[in-house]
Design a protein around this motif. Structure first.
Motif, PDB file in Angstrom:
ATOM      1  N   VAL A  97       0.862  -1.188   0.000  1.00  0.00           N
ATOM      2  CA  VAL A  97       0.000   0.000   0.000  1.00  0.00           C
ATOM      3  C   VAL A  97       0.899   1.238   0.000  1.00  0.00           C
ATOM      4  N   VAL A  98       0.723   2.133  -0.990  1.00  0.00           N
ATOM      5  CA  VAL A  98       1.625   3.283  -1.060  1.00  0.00           C
ATOM      6  C   VAL A  98       0.949   4.634  -0.806  1.00  0.00           C
ATOM      7  N   GLU A  99      -0.362   4.720  -0.962  1.00  0.00           N
ATOM      8  CA  GLU A  99      -1.027   6.009  -0.757  1.00  0.00           C
ATOM      9  C   GLU A  99      -2.513   5.774  -0.543  1.00  0.00           C
ATOM     10  N   THR A 100      -3.089   6.470   0.446  1.00  0.00           N
ATOM     11  CA  THR A 100      -4.520   6.347   0.721  1.00  0.00           C
ATOM     12  C   THR A 100      -5.157   7.726   0.660  1.00  0.00           C
ATOM     13  N   ARG A 101      -6.170   7.865  -0.158  1.00  0.00           N
ATOM     14  CA  ARG A 101      -6.896   9.120  -0.325  1.00  0.00           C
ATOM     15  C   ARG A 101      -8.397   8.843  -0.312  1.00  0.00           C
ATOM     16  N   CYS A 102      -9.203   9.881  -0.131  1.00  0.00           N
ATOM     17  CA  CYS A 102     -10.650   9.759  -0.287  1.00  0.00           C
ATOM     18  C   CYS A 102     -11.139  10.835  -1.248  1.00  0.00           C
ATOM     19  N   HIS A 103     -12.113  10.477  -2.053  1.00  0.00           N
ATOM     20  CA  HIS A 103     -12.845  11.462  -2.827  1.00  0.00           C
ATOM     21  C   HIS A 103     -14.047  11.877  -1.988  1.00  0.00           C
ATOM     22  N   VAL A 104     -14.298  13.200  -1.892  1.00  0.00           N
ATOM     23  CA  VAL A 104     -15.380  13.707  -1.041  1.00  0.00           C
ATOM     24  C   VAL A 104     -16.429  14.393  -1.908  1.00  0.00           C
ATOM     25  N   GLU A 105     -17.686  14.047  -1.661  1.00  0.00           N
ATOM     26  CA  GLU A 105     -18.806  14.708  -2.356  1.00  0.00           C
ATOM     27  C   GLU A 105     -19.852  15.087  -1.319  1.00  0.00           C
ATOM     28  N   ASN A 106     -20.435  16.263  -1.460  1.00  0.00           N
ATOM     29  CA  ASN A 106     -21.462  16.717  -0.515  1.00  0.00           C
ATOM     30  C   ASN A 106     -20.997  16.606   0.932  1.00  0.00           C
ATOM     31  N   GLN A 107     -19.738  16.961   1.132  1.00  0.00           N
ATOM     32  CA  GLN A 107     -19.121  16.982   2.473  1.00  0.00           C
ATOM     33  C   GLN A 107     -19.049  15.596   3.132  1.00  0.00           C
ATOM     34  N   LYS A 108     -19.168  14.539   2.317  1.00  0.00           N
ATOM     35  CA  LYS A 108     -19.045  13.181   2.859  1.00  0.00           C
ATOM     36  C   LYS A 108     -18.025  12.394   2.037  1.00  0.00           C
ATOM     37  N   ILE A 109     -17.391  11.402   2.660  1.00  0.00           N
ATOM     38  CA  ILE A 109     -16.481  10.528   1.916  1.00  0.00           C
ATOM     39  C   ILE A 109     -17.299   9.725   0.924  1.00  0.00           C
ATOM     40  N   ALA A 110     -17.035   9.891  -0.368  1.00  0.00           N
ATOM     41  CA  ALA A 110     -17.790   9.180  -1.399  1.00  0.00           C
ATOM     42  C   ALA A 110     -17.145   7.831  -1.694  1.00  0.00           C
ATOM     43  N   TYR A 111     -15.804   7.818  -1.772  1.00  0.00           N
ATOM     44  CA  TYR A 111     -15.122   6.526  -1.923  1.00  0.00           C
ATOM     45  C   TYR A 111     -13.646   6.677  -1.566  1.00  0.00           C
ATOM     46  N   TRP A 112     -13.062   5.552  -1.229  1.00  0.00           N
ATOM     47  CA  TRP A 112     -11.658   5.440  -0.863  1.00  0.00           C
ATOM     48  C   TRP A 112     -10.866   5.129  -2.116  1.00  0.00           C
ATOM     49  N   GLN A 113      -9.709   5.760  -2.250  1.00  0.00           N
ATOM     50  CA  GLN A 113      -8.813   5.500  -3.378  1.00  0.00           C
ATOM     51  C   GLN A 113      -7.455   5.112  -2.812  1.00  0.00           C
ATOM     52  N   VAL A 114      -7.049   3.880  -3.062  1.00  0.00           N
ATOM     53  CA  VAL A 114      -5.814   3.391  -2.467  1.00  0.00           C
ATOM     54  C   VAL A 114      -4.852   2.956  -3.573  1.00  0.00           C
ATOM     55  N   ALA A 115      -3.708   3.635  -3.636  1.00  0.00           N
ATOM     56  CA  ALA A 115      -2.675   3.275  -4.609  1.00  0.00           C
ATOM     57  C   ALA A 115      -1.834   2.136  -4.039  1.00  0.00           C
ATOM     58  N   VAL A 116      -1.668   1.080  -4.827  1.00  0.00           N
ATOM     59  CA  VAL A 116      -0.883  -0.069  -4.378  1.00  0.00           C
ATOM     60  C   VAL A 116       0.106  -0.475  -5.455  1.00  0.00           C
ATOM     61  N   LYS A 117       1.208  -1.059  -5.000  1.00  0.00           N
ATOM     62  CA  LYS A 117       2.093  -1.736  -5.931  1.00  0.00           C
ATOM     63  C   LYS A 117       1.807  -3.227  -5.819  1.00  0.00           C
ATOM     64  N   ILE A 118       1.625  -3.872  -6.968  1.00  0.00           N
ATOM     65  CA  ILE A 118       1.285  -5.294  -6.994  1.00  0.00           C
ATOM     66  C   ILE A 118       2.460  -6.043  -7.606  1.00  0.00           C
ATOM     67  N   GLY A 119       2.984  -7.017  -6.849  1.00  0.00           N
ATOM     68  CA  GLY A 119       4.148  -7.784  -7.311  1.00  0.00           C
ATOM     69  C   GLY A 119       3.722  -9.162  -7.784  1.00  0.00           C
ATOM     70  N   PHE A 120       4.219  -9.562  -8.951  1.00  0.00           N
ATOM     71  CA  PHE A 120       3.858 -10.894  -9.478  1.00  0.00           C
ATOM     72  C   PHE A 120       5.087 -11.534 -10.125  1.00  0.00           C
ATOM     73  N   THR A 121       5.078 -12.829 -10.199  1.00  0.00           N
ATOM     74  CA  THR A 121       6.209 -13.578 -10.742  1.00  0.00           C
ATOM     75  C   THR A 121       6.228 -13.476 -12.258  1.00  0.00           C
ATOM     76  N   LEU A 122       7.400 -13.182 -12.797  1.00  0.00           N
ATOM     77  CA  LEU A 122       7.539 -13.089 -14.255  1.00  0.00           C
ATOM     78  C   LEU A 122       8.014 -14.400 -14.863  1.00  0.00           C
ATOM     79  N   ASP A 123       8.651 -15.240 -14.090  1.00  0.00           N
ATOM     80  CA  ASP A 123       9.412 -16.321 -14.704  1.00  0.00           C
ATOM     81  C   ASP A 123       8.715 -17.664 -14.768  1.00  0.00           C
ATOM     82  N   GLU A 124       7.413 -17.717 -14.500  1.00  0.00           N
ATOM     83  CA  GLU A 124       6.743 -19.018 -14.584  1.00  0.00           C
ATOM     84  C   GLU A 124       5.970 -19.136 -15.893  1.00  0.00           C
ATOM     85  N   ASN A 125       6.108 -20.253 -16.524  1.00  0.00           N
ATOM     86  CA  ASN A 125       5.448 -20.463 -17.812  1.00  0.00           C
ATOM     87  C   ASN A 125       4.478 -21.649 -17.739  1.00  0.00           C
TER      88      ASN A 125
END
Lengths: 70, 70, 70, 70, 70, 70, 70, 70, 70, 70, 70, 70
Positions: free
Chosen positions: G42-70
């Motif tokens: 998890v690298v960053e957590t933000r909220c979008h606000v509408e009508n003075q309320k939290i409308a939704y959470w926006q969370v930036a993540v780095k996702i790691g996956f294996t490259l070498d499996e076939n």
């Protein structure tokens, strides 16, 4: 040939007009005393304000130059 | 609707004239391969120097675009 | 006299044309409500993108002003 | 005696073989112009790539040396 | 006039008594070789310990001075 | 010509022997799918430990390559 | 076997309900196009606000996956 | 009761004598306009230099105070 | 229209139940005194502990709101 | 099973030969007092310099190990 | 001999009078349980405020000590 | 009384359900060996992924506790 050695120095350039001009002024000043400048890294951007207006831009940069050429 | 999913990619744009133009070039290039670009985050600003003058600006940016629209 | 006290506020200025203009807009807006602005620190630069083009620049700045003058 | 004063300079050393060798090259170069080097702080490690292979390592270091010995 | 150019150098000052005194010692030493010092930025504070007691304070500072005055 | 556009991707390379070898493995793998790699930035170094011994090195790198060559 | 190669991509997930759900949505979306996901940072957590309320959470993540499996 | 809400403001205090006095001056000034100050976080320490001597300390602090008490 | 000006304030919200609820409490409190809140950035998450148990969550957020709407 | 609890300790390992050997020495020392070491994070790399040569490498690492196995 | 192994622990010292005294109290406390303390790194400085006055300084430090001497 | 001394330890808690539960598990485990826990600082949030789904949350925290009470 591939194994150059570089030195970095930190300069703060100023300009009344733009960030780019402040960086350019830093490079011009550095070029008076060091040769073989290779790159610039912008590390901090600030403004000095007078009479509620931006008077000039102050941009701190690291300037990298080659040490090993004679 | 509110729950979009975005992806960020990191691009380095270049320009002989300005930081803004370098960022713009990064966006133009990214727009060739990704749709629905929403925002840009400037993460690093450097210059390449030749003959003791700034030859071009190199600006690393993160470009965010929507993944979930078809 | 040397011992001023300053306050910093964080403003995000926008502009369709440049980073400098976005910072300038932030200062103009701040100057409506605070006096004695002394400096600006640029802390984050982003762009809003529409139709695959940069629509406007958004620059977060900290604005420092003197608290102790009456 | 305990109250030495030190200066730090930032050097980028290069090597085709290893990170350690790049740091060592930075120290060797610095030792040509400053005396009494005491420590090195590694601050950034990069590689230059040519023909899809690592051509050389570039390691930015801060080099600390004593200023107050005559 | 507003567009000064500054250089920053990094010095580590030491003192057996206080952080302020260590910074002051760094400024005194720097003033031997550079003129027109304008500001100091404290970047790191450490202590050397001997016999389970703080022997002296070591404070790394960046010292900014004007380059363009003759 | 001076205005290249680059992309950075983030890869984690592994090796049982050294940090350099882990970075090299990351570059070899990246070279299978991207052309024109220009540089590598080391961003994180970790080790996996098994039976109280270092089993392999895991080094996260950003790999920069040219986007604009056809 | 121990020397896997991984790639990290950066995704921003959204959710009207929680940070965890936003991360989960990012993983679900990433799983449509990459196999062998191994971890999330998890690298960053933000909220979008509408009508003075939290409308939704926006969370930036780095996702790691294996490259070498076939 | 446990669920207080706090606000943080950023103040730069100055002093000719010490870092602690500069922080104290920031708190004294803040106390003129906000009640219920709870804590201070030191975020940046600088000195203004005149005639090659430290003229005063400038310490940027974040000051936290309770919003919810009436 | 595109050139809004925003201000960010820093609030610490608390909750006995969750991080999300602490952020929500910060937004509710901020909404009492500022209009047109647009986004929240989570900057720090802490817990207060009593009797060896988490008593409440304390989450520092930056809250961004539009300055230029009347 | 999936819910292990880990502790991290910070160790500085030294070596006259390489960064990898300094990390290895840190792990060997840690293994004398903690069991079930799982991973290492390299956090800082420095060198001690004597007679203008690198005398030994000092690498600060965080070592993570399982707390919950009996 | 040159290849010592060190451990770092993180302590928060407090004092009603100064930052230096808070660090000193941290060292005194640490010296009760660890031998061979070598250095201190100051990592965070805060104040606790009561009745609109600084009640005491809280300084988080990392304390490094030798592990390998018997 | 005001001059407590605290120690911080770094623990990674895990949970299949939420970030809060992972932090709670870290505190429960720490409470087995240290008394007088006062606060928690969340420093890193990750997920372990299995079969393309979040298997559990891993949250690194610093736990602060009083050293000076007997």
């Amino acid at each position: 040939m591939s194994a150059h050695i570089y030195k970095k120095i930190e300069i703060v350039g100023s300009s009344e007009t733009s960030i780019e001009d402040a960086v350019n002024n830093a490079v011009i000043k550095a070029a008076e005393s060091v040769r073989n400048i290779r790159w610039v890294e912008v590390v901090e951007t600030r403004c000095h304000v007078e009479n509620q207006k931006i008077a000039y831009w102050q941009v701190a940069v690291k300037i990298g130059f080659t040490l090993d050429e004679n």
